[in-house]
Design an enzyme around this catalytic site. Structure first.
Site, PDB file in Angstrom:
ATOM      1  CE  LYS A 189      39.475  35.428  46.000  1.00  0.00           C
ATOM      2  NZ  LYS A 189      38.976  36.627  45.266  1.00  0.00           N
ATOM      3  CG  PHE A 208      41.299  40.740  42.455  1.00  0.00           C
ATOM      4  CD1 PHE A 208      40.360  39.796  41.946  1.00  0.00           C
ATOM      5  CD2 PHE A 208      42.474  40.923  41.769  1.00  0.00           C
ATOM      6  CE1 PHE A 208      40.415  39.268  40.532  1.00  0.00           C
ATOM      7  CE2 PHE A 208      42.461  40.584  40.387  1.00  0.00           C
ATOM      8  CZ  PHE A 208      41.469  39.640  39.872  1.00  0.00           C
ATOM      9  CB  VAL A 209      45.293  36.817  45.219  1.00  0.00           C
ATOM     10  CG1 VAL A 209      44.985  36.936  46.685  1.00  0.00           C
ATOM     11  CG2 VAL A 209      44.587  35.769  44.676  1.00  0.00           C
ATOM     12  CG  ASP A 237      44.320  37.801  34.378  1.00  0.00           C
ATOM     13  OD1 ASP A 237      43.966  36.847  35.049  1.00  0.00           O
ATOM     14  OD2 ASP A 237      43.914  38.640  33.495  1.00  0.00           O
ATOM     15  NE  ARG A 287      47.391  35.413  32.355  1.00  0.00           N
ATOM     16  CZ  ARG A 287      46.177  34.903  32.557  1.00  0.00           C
ATOM     17  NH1 ARG A 287      46.032  34.352  33.507  1.00  0.00           N
ATOM     18  NH2 ARG A 287      44.901  35.329  32.084  1.00  0.00           N
ATOM     19  CD  GLU A 337      39.433  26.700  37.722  1.00  0.00           C
ATOM     20  OE1 GLU A 337      40.252  27.434  37.851  1.00  0.00           O
ATOM     21  OE2 GLU A 337      38.306  27.008  37.206  1.00  0.00           O
ATOM     22  CG  ASP A 338      43.111  30.278  38.520  1.00  0.00           C
ATOM     23  OD1 ASP A 338      42.052  29.863  38.626  1.00  0.00           O
ATOM     24  OD2 ASP A 338      43.282  31.338  37.796  1.00  0.00           O
ATOM     25  CE  LYS A 346      45.136  33.990  27.737  1.00  0.00           C
ATOM     26  NZ  LYS A 346      45.628  35.387  27.352  1.00  0.00           N
ATOM     27  N   GLY A 347      44.979  30.852  33.947  1.00  0.00           N
ATOM     28  CA  GLY A 347      45.238  30.896  35.263  1.00  0.00           C
ATOM     29  C   GLY A 347      46.151  29.679  35.716  1.00  0.00           C
TER      30      GLY A 347
HETATM   31  P1  5GP Z   1      34.415  31.948  40.062  1.00  0.00           P
HETATM   32  O1  5GP Z   1      33.494  31.548  38.884  1.00  0.00           O
HETATM   33  O2  5GP Z   1      34.477  30.814  41.093  1.00  0.00           O
HETATM   34  O3  5GP Z   1      33.891  33.159  40.776  1.00  0.00           O
HETATM   35  O4  5GP Z   1      35.712  32.611  39.532  1.00  0.00           O
HETATM   36  C1  5GP Z   1      36.759  31.554  38.820  1.00  0.00           C
HETATM   37  C2  5GP Z   1      37.652  32.485  38.170  1.00  0.00           C
HETATM   38  O5  5GP Z   1      37.758  33.779  38.416  1.00  0.00           O
HETATM   39  C3  5GP Z   1      39.204  31.947  38.538  1.00  0.00           C
HETATM   40  O6  5GP Z   1      39.535  30.786  37.463  1.00  0.00           O
HETATM   41  C4  5GP Z   1      39.893  33.282  38.122  1.00  0.00           C
HETATM   42  O7  5GP Z   1      40.185  33.148  36.593  1.00  0.00           O
HETATM   43  C5  5GP Z   1      38.926  34.281  38.407  1.00  0.00           C
HETATM   44  N1  5GP Z   1      39.251  34.916  39.794  1.00  0.00           N
HETATM   45  C6  5GP Z   1      38.338  34.670  40.869  1.00  0.00           C
HETATM   46  N2  5GP Z   1      38.970  35.197  42.039  1.00  0.00           N
HETATM   47  C7  5GP Z   1      40.274  35.885  41.769  1.00  0.00           C
HETATM   48  C8  5GP Z   1      41.161  36.579  42.285  1.00  0.00           C
HETATM   49  O8  5GP Z   1      41.433  36.968  43.339  1.00  0.00           O
HETATM   50  N3  5GP Z   1      42.127  36.706  41.402  1.00  0.00           N
HETATM   51  C9  5GP Z   1      42.361  36.541  39.882  1.00  0.00           C
HETATM   52  N4  5GP Z   1      43.353  36.889  39.364  1.00  0.00           N
HETATM   53  N5  5GP Z   1      41.207  35.910  39.526  1.00  0.00           N
HETATM   54  C10 5GP Z   1      40.391  35.482  40.185  1.00  0.00           C
END
Ligand code: 5GP
Length: 181
Positions: free
Chosen positions: A132, A153-154, A160, A166, A100-101, A44-45
């Site tokens: 990141k 962590f944002v 969320d 959100r 993607e978010d 949902k991000g």
């Molecule tokens: P990855 O698989 O790249 O580690 O993580 C991707 C997903 O993790 C993102 O789509 C998001 O939902 C969540 N995520 C990663 N970092 C953050 C962050 O700093 N804040 C939030 N709210 N979600 C994050």
């Protein structure tokens, strides 16, 4: 601007986001001029980012969505990716823009892109609002990126923690005591 009580600080303001989304929209529109593209919102991000970005795209675009599980109520990736909702339409032979978010370890996106490539799209590009890169565990890079951010962590603008925040218009750093509580 009033700072939400659970935020340490605002990292990216709503004005900075709006300007960047418009810039990304122009760049993407120039790249896809005259083509038809399926935009896929990663739920949902990316909902709010997708809604804003789409209004800056000037080529023909259809919208689909996909949902995979990420962290649940934790702030660290488990590496386990679960499909929650699949696409509504086939992407075979079509230009796909995955929206993607945030890319953190990259595990979610690697899993998703491999899955989407197996469906034989004509092309597949990744657009993320936030990146990141310091946390990356797999080799994956977005084609379009709004902001590169440090390892915090944002939340906000669609992102969320435990389904909250959100709705915040800015992207902010969550106070660590909120997720340690
Ligand atoms: P990855 O698989 O790249 O580690 O993580 C991707 C997903 O993790 C993102 O789509 C998001 O939902 C969540 N995520 C990663 N970092 C953050 C962050 O700093 N804040 C939030 N709210 N979600 C994050």
């Amino acid at each position: 601007m009033i700072l939400h009580k659970d935020l340490e600080k605002v990292l990216i303001s709503r004005e900075e986001i709006a300007a960047k989304v418009a810039e990304l929209g122009q760049q993407i529109s120039a790249d896809y001029e005259g083509q038809e593209v399926v935009a896929i919102c990663v739920l949902k991000g990316a909902i709010i980012f997708t809604a804003d970005l789409l209004r800056h795209l000037t080529f023909d675009v259809t919208l689909d969505s996909i949902s995979v599980s990420s962290y649940g109520h934790s702030t660290h990736s488990s590496g386990v990716v679960r499909f929650l909702k699949d696409l509504d339409e086939s992407i075979e032979g079509r230009h796909v823009l995955l929206i993607e978010d945030i890319i953190d370890t990259g595990l979610t996106l690697k899993y998703l892109t491999e899955n989407l490539y197996s469906r034989k799209p004509k092309s597949l590009k990744i657009c993320t609002l936030l990146d990141k890169p310091s946390r990356r565990l797999v080799d994956i890079k977005p084609d379009y990126c709004g902001f590169t951010i440090p390892d915090s962590f944002v939340v906000g603008y669609g992102l969320d923690y435990g389904e909250l925040y959100r709705n915040l218009p800015d992207v902010g750093i969550l106070k660590p005591e909120v997720y340690r509580a």
